[in-house]
Design an enzyme around this catalytic site. Structure first.
Site, PDB file in Angstrom:
ATOM      1  N   ASP A   1      36.310  77.130 -48.853  1.00 21.08           N
ATOM      2  CA  ASP A   1      35.084  77.273 -49.633  1.00 21.08           C
ATOM      3  C   ASP A   1      35.414  76.933 -51.083  1.00 21.08           C
ATOM      4  O   ASP A   1      36.099  77.702 -51.769  1.00 21.08           O
ATOM      5  CB  ASP A   1      34.547  78.705 -49.557  1.00 21.08           C
ATOM      6  CG  ASP A   1      34.019  79.082 -48.174  1.00 21.08           C
ATOM      7  OD1 ASP A   1      34.532  78.532 -47.176  1.00 21.08           O
ATOM      8  OD2 ASP A   1      33.127  79.943 -48.102  1.00 21.08           O
TER       9      ASP A   1
ATOM     10  N   LYS B   1      26.768  76.010 -49.745  1.00 19.83           N
ATOM     11  CA  LYS B   1      26.810  77.479 -49.786  1.00 19.83           C
ATOM     12  C   LYS B   1      26.164  77.959 -51.072  1.00 19.83           C
ATOM     13  O   LYS B   1      26.358  77.378 -52.137  1.00 19.83           O
ATOM     14  CB  LYS B   1      28.268  77.937 -49.697  1.00 19.83           C
ATOM     15  CG  LYS B   1      28.492  79.435 -49.835  1.00 19.83           C
ATOM     16  CD  LYS B   1      29.975  79.754 -49.713  1.00 19.83           C
ATOM     17  CE  LYS B   1      30.293  81.195 -50.073  1.00 19.83           C
ATOM     18  NZ  LYS B   1      31.741  81.505 -49.983  1.00 19.83           N
TER      19      LYS B   1
ATOM     20  N   LYS C   1      25.390  77.894 -45.656  1.00 20.54           N
ATOM     21  CA  LYS C   1      25.993  79.233 -45.703  1.00 20.54           C
ATOM     22  C   LYS C   1      25.299  80.049 -46.777  1.00 20.54           C
ATOM     23  O   LYS C   1      25.251  79.667 -47.940  1.00 20.54           O
ATOM     24  CB  LYS C   1      27.495  79.157 -45.978  1.00 20.54           C
ATOM     25  CG  LYS C   1      28.150  80.542 -46.069  1.00 20.54           C
ATOM     26  CD  LYS C   1      29.660  80.454 -46.200  1.00 20.54           C
ATOM     27  CE  LYS C   1      30.290  81.819 -46.436  1.00 20.54           C
ATOM     28  NZ  LYS C   1      31.770  81.759 -46.545  1.00 20.54           N
TER      29      LYS C   1
END
Length: 221
Positions: free
Chosen positions: A91, A153, A182
């Site tokens: 991430d 995300k 996400k």
């Protein structure tokens, strides 16, 4: 939606800067026990975590965290090192300053370079929605798609706000084929989790879902 279905979408996250091995180990054990998608932990613990957990659970970690303004070469190195240590998913935090400067080509090139370093491992791009306008969020949907990342995300969870219904719907309407969503930050209940999944999120970043379930067990539920 069954709890087991929700859990399969959860990145069980422990990124507190004060977290030490006992907390990391507990997170790994809980991730395996409850059947989450991954355990997302600090990069400095990935190698030890992989040695401890083996293939029983996928391990995620973070790059350029939490501010995103480190050099692109540093993010590439961080991603490569984490994968060498055993990380399955990365991430990375986007460079918000570059986005706001209109340096969109450089934003895209940085993400593409980190994705190249990830190879066949999953790359999620954190765009920190609470700092962006809707126009900037839409631009990032396009850039993340073009750069070949796997997920967009919402948040690190370290700023003023996390995932919102508005942002998940905005992502869903603007990402390209093959890009997943996400939701992270502020997911504090099973109801929150169900709502985000129902409107388009594919993965949830949270530590609270497991805490809720463990407390329920302790109360006899």
């Amino acid at each position: 939606m069954e709890i087991s279905t929700i859990l399969k979408t959860v990145d069980h996250t422990v990124l507190d800067p004060a977290a030490a091995w006992p907390q990391i180990k507990e997170a790994l054990d809980d991730a395996v026990r409850f059947g989450t998608a991954t355990a997302c932990i600090p990069p400095s613990y990935v190698k030890r975590a992989k040695q401890y957990i083996g293939d029983a659970m996928k391990i995620g970690t973070v790059v350029g965290f939490p501010n995103g303004y480190s050099l692109a070469a540093v993010k590439v190195f961080e991603a490569s090192a984490a994968i060498a240590d055993g990380a399955d998913e990365i991430d990375m935090v986007n460079n918000t300053g570059w986005l706001k400067d209109g340096r969109l080509d450089e934003v895209r090139e940085e993400i593409a370079a980190v994705k190249k370093a990830c190879g066949d491992k999953v790359l999620k791009v954190i765009i920190e929605t609470c700092l962006l306008t809707d126009e900037e969020k839409i631009a990032m949907c396009r850039i993340v798609t073009e750069a070949g990342a796997d997920y967009i995300k919402t948040s690190t969870g370290f700023w003023a706000a996390g995932a919102t219904v508005h942002d998940i719907l905005l992502f869903a309407g603007n990402i390209g084929p093959g890009v997943k969503i996400k939701a992270a930050g502020g997911i504090s209940s099973l109801e929150d989790a169900r709502q985000f999944l129902n409107i388009g999120a594919d993965r949830l970043g949270t530590s609270r879902i497991i805490k809720i379930l463990k407390n329920q067990e302790g109360e006899g539920y």
